[in-house]
Design a protein around this motif. Sequence first.
Motif, PDB file in Angstrom:
ATOM      1  N   ARG A  59      -4.225   1.080  -3.784  1.00  0.00           N
ATOM      2  CA  ARG A  59      -3.257   0.681  -2.765  1.00  0.00           C
ATOM      3  C   ARG A  59      -2.063   1.641  -2.723  1.00  0.00           C
ATOM      4  O   ARG A  59      -1.526   1.940  -1.669  1.00  0.00           O
ATOM      5  CB  ARG A  59      -2.781  -0.742  -3.008  1.00  0.00           C
ATOM      6  N   ARG A  60      -1.665   2.110  -3.888  1.00  0.00           N
ATOM      7  CA  ARG A  60      -0.544   3.047  -3.964  1.00  0.00           C
ATOM      8  C   ARG A  60      -0.906   4.355  -3.249  1.00  0.00           C
ATOM      9  O   ARG A  60      -0.101   4.888  -2.478  1.00  0.00           O
ATOM     10  CB  ARG A  60      -0.180   3.308  -5.418  1.00  0.00           C
ATOM     11  N   ILE A  61      -2.103   4.863  -3.469  1.00  0.00           N
ATOM     12  CA  ILE A  61      -2.539   6.099  -2.822  1.00  0.00           C
ATOM     13  C   ILE A  61      -2.612   5.922  -1.307  1.00  0.00           C
ATOM     14  O   ILE A  61      -2.150   6.777  -0.546  1.00  0.00           O
ATOM     15  CB  ILE A  61      -3.903   6.558  -3.390  1.00  0.00           C
ATOM     16  N   ILE A  62      -3.155   4.793  -0.876  1.00  0.00           N
ATOM     17  CA  ILE A  62      -3.260   4.522   0.558  1.00  0.00           C
ATOM     18  C   ILE A  62      -1.877   4.485   1.192  1.00  0.00           C
ATOM     19  O   ILE A  62      -1.647   5.072   2.252  1.00  0.00           O
ATOM     20  CB  ILE A  62      -4.022   3.207   0.819  1.00  0.00           C
ATOM     21  N   LEU A  63      -0.936   3.820   0.570  1.00  0.00           N
ATOM     22  CA  LEU A  63       0.416   3.729   1.117  1.00  0.00           C
ATOM     23  C   LEU A  63       1.118   5.087   1.124  1.00  0.00           C
ATOM     24  O   LEU A  63       1.825   5.424   2.074  1.00  0.00           O
ATOM     25  CB  LEU A  63       1.234   2.703   0.328  1.00  0.00           C
ATOM     26  N   CYS A  64       0.915   5.882   0.094  1.00  0.00           N
ATOM     27  CA  CYS A  64       1.518   7.220   0.051  1.00  0.00           C
ATOM     28  C   CYS A  64       0.966   8.112   1.159  1.00  0.00           C
ATOM     29  O   CYS A  64       1.721   8.802   1.843  1.00  0.00           O
ATOM     30  CB  CYS A  64       1.278   7.864  -1.316  1.00  0.00           C
ATOM     31  N   VAL A  65      -0.341   8.094   1.353  1.00  0.00           N
ATOM     32  CA  VAL A  65      -0.959   8.894   2.409  1.00  0.00           C
ATOM     33  C   VAL A  65      -0.502   8.390   3.781  1.00  0.00           C
ATOM     34  O   VAL A  65      -0.226   9.182   4.685  1.00  0.00           O
ATOM     35  CB  VAL A  65      -2.499   8.878   2.290  1.00  0.00           C
ATOM     36  N   LEU A  66      -0.375   7.086   3.929  1.00  0.00           N
ATOM     37  CA  LEU A  66       0.120   6.514   5.175  1.00  0.00           C
ATOM     38  C   LEU A  66       1.518   7.030   5.494  1.00  0.00           C
ATOM     39  O   LEU A  66       1.814   7.401   6.633  1.00  0.00           O
ATOM     40  CB  LEU A  66       0.131   4.985   5.104  1.00  0.00           C
ATOM     41  N   CYS A  67       2.369   7.077   4.498  1.00  0.00           N
ATOM     42  CA  CYS A  67       3.749   7.548   4.704  1.00  0.00           C
ATOM     43  C   CYS A  67       3.783   8.996   5.154  1.00  0.00           C
ATOM     44  O   CYS A  67       4.561   9.355   6.044  1.00  0.00           O
ATOM     45  CB  CYS A  67       4.558   7.377   3.425  1.00  0.00           C
ATOM     46  N   VAL A  68       2.948   9.823   4.560  1.00  0.00           N
ATOM     47  CA  VAL A  68       2.932  11.242   4.922  1.00  0.00           C
ATOM     48  C   VAL A  68       2.388  11.422   6.339  1.00  0.00           C
ATOM     49  O   VAL A  68       2.978  12.124   7.163  1.00  0.00           O
ATOM     50  CB  VAL A  68       2.082  12.053   3.917  1.00  0.00           C
TER      51      VAL A  68
END
Length: 136
Positions: free
Chosen positions: A55-64
């Motif tokens: 979930r952390r990776i998904i949210l980080c990629v979403l932000c970028v």
Amino acid sequence: GFGLADGIYLESGGKSYEKLNKDKLHNIFWCLMIFQLGLYLLLFGLSTQIIDENRRIILCVLCVCAVIIQERYFLYLLLQATDRIKEYAYIIITERIIEHIFIILKKLHFFLFLRNSRIICVSLRSINIWVWMQRA
């Protein structure tokens, strides 16, 4: 950007591109960019507190990706509203070619060392739009 791009589309619709107040659009574009960078940096910082790594990776990629995609959307709507379909089509076709090249390279395991080549593809799309902005 909370409907800002849609508002520019409605305001600019039917006007000639040459008659637009480019200083105003430039300021709106950068205000939108700075606001979104701040918002997504805050969200990115909060995402580091998530325990589940996926979930952390998904949210980080979403932000970028969200910042890049929102700015693209702003420019797409501006081009469509001012009947600059040729430039819009050029950008879309170039992006699709870049995306297909990355898909082929990924299938050939060229990006085996990368965890997510999608970020690179989105980055190249933003470079494509940046190049167009410099030409306009």
